[in-house]
Scaffold this motif. Structure first.
Motif, PDB file in Angstrom:
ATOM      1  N   GLU A 422       0.821  -1.205   0.000  1.00 40.14           N
ATOM      2  CA  GLU A 422       0.000   0.000   0.000  1.00 40.14           C
ATOM      3  C   GLU A 422       0.858   1.259   0.000  1.00 40.14           C
ATOM      4  N   ILE A 423       1.828   1.317   0.894  1.00 44.34           N
ATOM      5  CA  ILE A 423       2.599   2.552   1.043  1.00 44.34           C
ATOM      6  C   ILE A 423       3.555   2.754  -0.130  1.00 44.34           C
ATOM      7  N   SER A 424       4.086   1.681  -0.694  1.00 39.36           N
ATOM      8  CA  SER A 424       5.028   1.832  -1.807  1.00 39.36           C
ATOM      9  C   SER A 424       4.324   2.307  -3.077  1.00 39.36           C
ATOM     10  N   ALA A 425       3.018   2.034  -3.190  1.00 34.22           N
ATOM     11  CA  ALA A 425       2.262   2.432  -4.383  1.00 34.22           C
ATOM     12  C   ALA A 425       1.415   3.674  -4.148  1.00 34.22           C
ATOM     13  N   ALA A 426       1.419   4.219  -2.935  1.00 31.75           N
ATOM     14  CA  ALA A 426       0.531   5.325  -2.585  1.00 31.75           C
ATOM     15  C   ALA A 426       0.838   6.586  -3.394  1.00 31.75           C
ATOM     16  N   SER A 427      -0.213   7.341  -3.722  1.00 28.78           N
ATOM     17  CA  SER A 427      -0.034   8.624  -4.415  1.00 28.78           C
ATOM     18  C   SER A 427       0.161   9.705  -3.366  1.00 28.78           C
ATOM     19  N   GLN A 428       1.247   9.588  -2.640  1.00 28.24           N
ATOM     20  CA  GLN A 428       1.545  10.500  -1.540  1.00 28.24           C
ATOM     21  C   GLN A 428       2.785  11.308  -1.882  1.00 28.24           C
ATOM     22  N   GLY A 429       2.592  12.623  -2.043  1.00 26.15           N
ATOM     23  CA  GLY A 429       3.702  13.518  -2.320  1.00 26.15           C
ATOM     24  C   GLY A 429       3.561  14.782  -1.501  1.00 26.15           C
ATOM     25  N   TYR A 430       4.558  15.088  -0.678  1.00 25.91           N
ATOM     26  CA  TYR A 430       4.480  16.229   0.238  1.00 25.91           C
ATOM     27  C   TYR A 430       4.955  17.543  -0.382  1.00 25.91           C
ATOM     28  N   LEU A 431       5.675  17.500  -1.482  1.00 24.44           N
ATOM     29  CA  LEU A 431       6.283  18.702  -2.038  1.00 24.44           C
ATOM     30  C   LEU A 431       5.217  19.624  -2.630  1.00 24.44           C
ATOM     31  N   PRO A 432       5.162  20.886  -2.193  1.00 24.04           N
ATOM     32  CA  PRO A 432       4.189  21.826  -2.763  1.00 24.04           C
ATOM     33  C   PRO A 432       4.437  22.047  -4.253  1.00 24.04           C
ATOM     34  N   GLU A 433       3.371  22.354  -4.989  1.00 23.17           N
ATOM     35  CA  GLU A 433       3.519  22.591  -6.422  1.00 23.17           C
ATOM     36  C   GLU A 433       4.327  23.851  -6.691  1.00 23.17           C
ATOM     37  N   LYS A 434       4.156  24.856  -5.860  1.00 25.19           N
ATOM     38  CA  LYS A 434       4.823  26.138  -6.062  1.00 25.19           C
ATOM     39  C   LYS A 434       5.880  26.335  -4.997  1.00 25.19           C
ATOM     40  N   LEU A 435       7.123  26.474  -5.407  1.00 26.64           N
ATOM     41  CA  LEU A 435       8.221  26.670  -4.471  1.00 26.64           C
ATOM     42  C   LEU A 435       8.731  28.103  -4.570  1.00 26.64           C
ATOM     43  N   LEU A 437       9.379  31.750  -1.687  1.00 25.90           N
ATOM     44  CA  LEU A 437       9.279  32.254  -0.317  1.00 25.90           C
ATOM     45  C   LEU A 437       8.106  33.225  -0.206  1.00 25.90           C
ATOM     46  N   GLY A 438       6.896  32.668  -0.284  1.00 28.40           N
ATOM     47  CA  GLY A 438       5.694  33.489  -0.238  1.00 28.40           C
ATOM     48  C   GLY A 438       4.617  32.884   0.629  1.00 28.40           C
ATOM     49  N   LYS A 439       3.395  33.259   0.329  1.00 31.63           N
ATOM     50  CA  LYS A 439       2.240  32.816   1.100  1.00 31.63           C
ATOM     51  C   LYS A 439       1.889  31.376   0.742  1.00 31.63           C
ATOM     52  N   MET A 440       1.415  30.618   1.738  1.00 32.45           N
ATOM     53  CA  MET A 440       0.986  29.241   1.524  1.00 32.45           C
ATOM     54  C   MET A 440      -0.375  29.031   2.173  1.00 32.45           C
ATOM     55  N   ASP A 441      -1.059  28.000   1.729  1.00 34.04           N
ATOM     56  CA  ASP A 441      -2.342  27.637   2.335  1.00 34.04           C
ATOM     57  C   ASP A 441      -2.050  26.852   3.611  1.00 34.04           C
ATOM     58  N   MET A 442      -1.978  27.545   4.727  1.00 38.00           N
ATOM     59  CA  MET A 442      -1.587  26.915   5.983  1.00 38.00           C
ATOM     60  C   MET A 442      -2.663  25.971   6.526  1.00 38.00           C
ATOM     61  N   SER A 443      -3.868  26.040   5.984  1.00 28.00           N
ATOM     62  CA  SER A 443      -4.930  25.140   6.453  1.00 28.00           C
ATOM     63  C   SER A 443      -4.646  23.687   6.096  1.00 28.00           C
ATOM     64  N   LYS A 444      -3.710  23.465   5.165  1.00 28.66           N
ATOM     65  CA  LYS A 444      -3.359  22.097   4.773  1.00 28.66           C
ATOM     66  C   LYS A 444      -2.504  21.400   5.826  1.00 28.66           C
ATOM     67  N   TYR A 445      -1.876  22.179   6.700  1.00 31.28           N
ATOM     68  CA  TYR A 445      -0.886  21.622   7.606  1.00 31.28           C
ATOM     69  C   TYR A 445      -1.492  21.468   8.999  1.00 31.28           C
ATOM     70  N   THR A 446      -2.124  20.323   9.203  1.00 30.32           N
ATOM     71  CA  THR A 446      -2.803  20.029  10.466  1.00 30.32           C
ATOM     72  C   THR A 446      -2.246  18.751  11.064  1.00 30.32           C
ATOM     73  N   VAL A 447      -2.437  18.578  12.357  1.00 34.30           N
ATOM     74  CA  VAL A 447      -1.955  17.387  13.047  1.00 34.30           C
ATOM     75  C   VAL A 447      -2.888  16.219  12.773  1.00 34.30           C
ATOM     76  N   ALA A 448      -2.318  15.075  12.408  1.00 37.23           N
ATOM     77  CA  ALA A 448      -3.137  13.891  12.120  1.00 37.23           C
ATOM     78  C   ALA A 448      -3.871  13.414  13.379  1.00 37.23           C
ATOM     79  N   VAL A 449      -5.093  12.934  13.164  1.00 33.67           N
ATOM     80  CA  VAL A 449      -5.892  12.368  14.253  1.00 33.67           C
ATOM     81  C   VAL A 449      -6.233  10.931  13.899  1.00 33.67           C
ATOM     82  N   ALA A 450      -5.644   9.988  14.611  1.00 29.98           N
ATOM     83  CA  ALA A 450      -5.846   8.569  14.316  1.00 29.98           C
ATOM     84  C   ALA A 450      -7.321   8.201  14.432  1.00 29.98           C
TER      85      ALA A 450
END
Length: 454
Positions: A422-435, A437-450
């Motif tokens: 599952e994890i080796s095939a997951a479509s999981q990518g953390y790198l933002p599309e736009k790199l 030093l500006g504004k980011m959508d900080m609402s995306k960065y939340t603490v996981a809740v199991a």
């Protein structure tokens, strides 16, 4: 400003108060706990014997002059250039870069004052594309020491240009990064490039000698399980300052954000997970775990993880890591075998009755060698392979250990059992599309809740 929560050693008062009551028992306790002399026992090599064992010379052999570029001018980057320059003669740093200009200037100053290397303005680059400029400047090797989310792309570009890579650990923080590194490793291998990773335990003399005894000689029998630990205090953090954009604030505080670091089970604890996989030769096929956030001040990471890994042959090992001050600390690995056990706390192999069969001889090593810093020795080994023309490839092994760490992280984040497939095939990518030093959508960065499905 940089902050650090004060460590509270709550055990100290207990130790002082109880000292008087145990003084009279100390001769008896010493007699009971004194380790018996080691005895030699014959063993049979494990199935994964024959793996790579480095030749840890004090300094790299003379040979071709090497020009190095540094990508990432933070604390690890400044440490890496010192290790590289210490590892061999006729090597130098010719180009550096970082996203932040003050970081570049700090390393530039360090090179001049500590190493008598003066870099011209045209060889000091700032920006997210600085890595391309460093690699294109004519370097032979590159030291990749940025926050690890950027590592797969830097490795890919260096390999494309035929440059040897030192990749600080971890080399991936998500599934997409893992797959990218595995592909690039094959390309680097085909080009005859030497690639080494910052898993310094692979170049630490007591670990290497322990590996020989456990794997090559089979002194403790088949490995049947173990526990790996990185329980330590809280790391540094940086409070956001006026004038910093969202991106700059996160990059300066990178070790507390999961998209940049992978969380501490990946960024730090991967060392210990890697040791179990290295010694056992096993691949974990699933992980079940939990964790929580209790004390962290910035970022969106957990403070602790506890993960049960099940390997392909049914063997389990337990992973435990914590970054909270005032708690019991332990950074080590323990392996259990059919004939005995091994621990990195004293680098000793014991039989099933607790008798020492073998223990690493520190005094003998100090008489035989002068260089014992594993951070320097990994560069010694890397340079030896580059100069000898015998390529070395560590990226694939590191990528597997990183994915195991990522699998454990996701098991804790979700509360679900996560499999390797599952994890080796997951479509999981953390790198933002736009790199930038500006504004980011900080609402995306939340603490996981199991258990929440989020």
């Amino acid at each position: 400003m940089s902050n650090k929560i004060n460590r509270k050693d709550f055990l100290s008062l207990t130790a002082i108060a109880g000292a008087a009551s145990v003084v009279s028992l100390s001769p008896i306790l010493s007699a009971c706990t004194a380790a018996p002399a080691a005895k030699e026992v014959a063993g049979k090599p494990l199935k994964n014997a024959g793996g790579y064992i480095p030749n840890l010379t004090d300094k790299a052999a003379d040979g071709k002059a090497l020009k190095a570029g540094l990508i990432g001018c933070g604390g690890r980057g400044s440490g890496a250039i010192a290790d590289f320059l210490r590892a061999a003669d006729n090597v130098t740093i010719t180009a550096i870069c970082d996203v932040l200009p003050d970081k570049v200037e700090n390393v530039r100053k360090q090179l001049k004052e500590k190493h008598n290397i003066e870099l011209a303005d045209e060889n000091c680059f700032v920006g997210f594309d600085g890595y391309q400029k460093v690699i294109d400047s004519g370097v032979d090797v590159v030291l990749c020491c940025t926050p690890p989310v950027f590592r797969p792309e830097h490795f890919r570009y260096a390999t494309e240009k035929g440059v040897h890579s030192f990749l600080e650990k971890p080399i991936a923080v998500d599934s997409e990064g893992y797959r990218s590194c595995m592909v690039t490793a094959k390309q680097a291998r085909a080009k005859g490039l030497s690639v080494i990773t910052g898993t310094q335990r692979h170049h630490q003399r007591p670990y290497v000698d322990s590996y020989k005894k456990i794997v090559e000689e089979g002194l403790m029998g088949e490995i049947t399980g173990g526990t790996v630990y990185w329980n330590g205090g809280m790391l540094w953090y940086k409070e956001r300052q006026p004038g910093w954009s969202d991106m700059e604030a996160m990059v300066r505080d990178w070790v507390n954000w999961k998209w940049l670091s992978g969380d501490h089970i990946v960024e730090q604890h991967c060392h210990n997970i890697d040791v179990f996989l290295w010694f056992s030769g096993l691949k974990p096929v699933k992980a079940t775990g939990f964790g929580s956030r209790q004390r962290r001040v910035t970022g969106d990471q957990y403070d602790n993880f506890s993960v049960d890994f099940e390997c392909e042959n049914g063997v389990h090992f337990h992973s435990m890591c914590r970054q909270i001050d005032g708690c019991s600390n332990n950074v080590s690995e323990f392996l259990q075998g059919t004939k005995g056990s091994w621990s990195s706390t004293d680098f000793a192999i014991r039989d099933l009755e607790g008798n020492i069969l073998w223990q690493w001889d520190k005094e003998a090593a100090e008489k035989q060698f002068q260089q014992h810093n594993p951070y320097t020795l990994e560069h010694v080994n890397w340079i030896n392979h580059i100069r000898s023309g015998e390529p070395l490839m560590q990226a694939e092994e590191m990528a597997l250990s990183n994915l195991a760490s990522i699998m454990g992280r996701e098991a804790a984040y979700t509360g679900q059992t996560v499999t390797w497939d599952e994890i080796s095939a997951a479509s999981q990518g953390y790198l933002p599309e736009k790199l930038e030093l500006g504004k980011m959508d900080m609402s995306k960065y939340t603490v996981a809740v199991a258990g929440s499905g989020k």
